[in-house]
Design an enzyme around this catalytic site. Sequence first.
Site, PDB file in Angstrom:
ATOM      1  N   ASP A   1      -9.894   5.671  -2.033  1.00 14.09           N
ATOM      2  CA  ASP A   1      -8.729   6.199  -2.758  1.00 14.09           C
ATOM      3  C   ASP A   1      -9.240   6.812  -4.071  1.00 14.09           C
ATOM      4  OD1 ASP A   1      -9.214   4.110  -4.490  1.00 14.09           O
ATOM      5  OD2 ASP A   1      -7.144   3.401  -4.551  1.00 14.09           O
TER       6      ASP A   1
ATOM      7  N   GLU B   1       0.821  -1.205   0.000  1.00 13.21           N
ATOM      8  CA  GLU B   1       0.000   0.000   0.000  1.00 13.21           C
ATOM      9  C   GLU B   1       0.861   1.265   0.000  1.00 13.21           C
ATOM     10  OE1 GLU B   1      -3.113   0.384  -0.651  1.00 13.21           O
ATOM     11  OE2 GLU B   1      -3.521  -1.750  -0.693  1.00 13.21           O
TER      12      GLU B   1
ATOM     13  N   TYR C   1      -5.512   6.402   5.426  1.00  9.73           N
ATOM     14  CA  TYR C   1      -5.766   5.475   4.320  1.00  9.73           C
ATOM     15  C   TYR C   1      -5.020   4.151   4.525  1.00  9.73           C
ATOM     16  CZ  TYR C   1      -5.569   2.956   0.041  1.00  9.73           C
ATOM     17  OH  TYR C   1      -5.633   1.919  -0.849  1.00  9.73           O
TER      18      TYR C   1
HETATM   19  N1  ADE Z   1      -3.947   0.472  -5.258  1.00  9.08           N
HETATM   20  C1  ADE Z   1      -3.938   0.656  -3.939  1.00  9.08           C
HETATM   21  N2  ADE Z   1      -4.043  -0.507  -3.293  1.00  9.08           N
HETATM   22  C2  ADE Z   1      -4.100  -1.474  -4.243  1.00  9.08           C
HETATM   23  C3  ADE Z   1      -4.187  -2.881  -4.215  1.00  9.08           C
HETATM   24  N3  ADE Z   1      -4.212  -3.528  -3.065  1.00  9.08           N
HETATM   25  N4  ADE Z   1      -4.218  -3.518  -5.392  1.00  9.08           N
HETATM   26  C4  ADE Z   1      -4.164  -2.836  -6.539  1.00  9.08           C
HETATM   27  N5  ADE Z   1      -4.086  -1.533  -6.640  1.00  9.08           N
HETATM   28  C5  ADE Z   1      -4.040  -0.830  -5.505  1.00  9.08           C
END
Ligand code: ADE
Length: 367
Positions: free
Chosen positions: A140, A39, A122
């Site tokens: 997000d 993340e 987040y």
């Molecule tokens: N963007 C943010 N977290 C994500 C995730 N776990 N898989 C794919 N795109 C992402």
Amino acid sequence: MPMTDSKFLARQLSSWFKSSKRDLPWRHDINPYKVWISEVMLQQTQVKTVIPYFHRWMKAFPTITHLANAPIEQVIKIWEGLGYYSRARNLHKGSKEIVSKYHGKLPSNSEDLLQISGIGPYTCSAILSFAFQKECCLVDGNVKRVMSRFLHLEVDYSKSSHYRLLEEELTKALPKHEPWVFNEALMELGALICTPKNPHCSKCPLQKKCMAKLNNNQLKLPLVKVRPKVSHLNRAVLIFQYDQEFLIQKQTSDLMKDLHEFFYFEFDPNISVEKHEKFKEWQSFSIGLSKLPLVRHSFTRFKVSLYPFVIKLKEKKTFENFEWMSLKEVKLRPFSSGHRKVLAHLEDFLSCCNDFNSQNLAYFSKV
Ligand code: ADE
């Protein structure tokens, strides 16, 4: 959102995700550490860029303890090329905190998670949802776009009211069964189908109830208000000095009310400030003139360049709405941000040129 739409959303997202999700390395043998690292890497960085970095990272630091024991130079080396290096420094710092406070394991509650370096709201929610299967929603950029379209939200995307509204709707829609699938599916849909410019609506599992699609407004949403154009201002700032005192005005305009500033006027930067009528007016009363470094400053929709000068006067003149005061007093007054930067240059100038008539040139050769 009506209950029927919540159910539709959860059901459609879950079955679409299970059949269409990408095979991403952080989706294999999920654990809290992998979720945390992926993340953070995925912030401001595309999935395809992150993948090789994620593999290298996990090989070099397979656990939080390995990361905590590694030298920062090695951590930065592995991160090299991903940018925003404070993310890597915070991961390293955070890993040490996790080892010393939580025996090397990420905690599973938001109070503790939010205390760890680099974990903001987040990332905290992502860890709780993906690693601990807790019932919390995630907002997000992808989620914002999908939901703005699905609900036809006509609220400015950049406003906090947009975020709050979405959080409220998502909390209502979040299913009790596999809430993490709902979150990840929304993100995946935003990345693969509900894309910003060319959404692939015909492949979308939500198309039957997507309010943007039904109104043919997919490309108009999310709503981003056009910001007013930025205007550039050029201002000469004249700092009048008599003995050890300076001339200051207290602003009365709505924008700057009760803030203090030096005397200033607008001028055309294509013509030198020294040639301006207002400037010439003052020269006859002056016994010394010094140029201070240029200050750039932004406020509301303006970008301002401030060209400051110190003008030492022969006599102590009085001016309506202006006050003479010592530097010590000046520093105690609330100043507008731009003029506070000018004040910092003035202090610098005065401290290096006690007798600024004679040392002036020496100072300017330095700036
Ligand atoms: N963007 C943010 N977290 C994500 C995730 N776990 N898989 C794919 N795109 C992402």
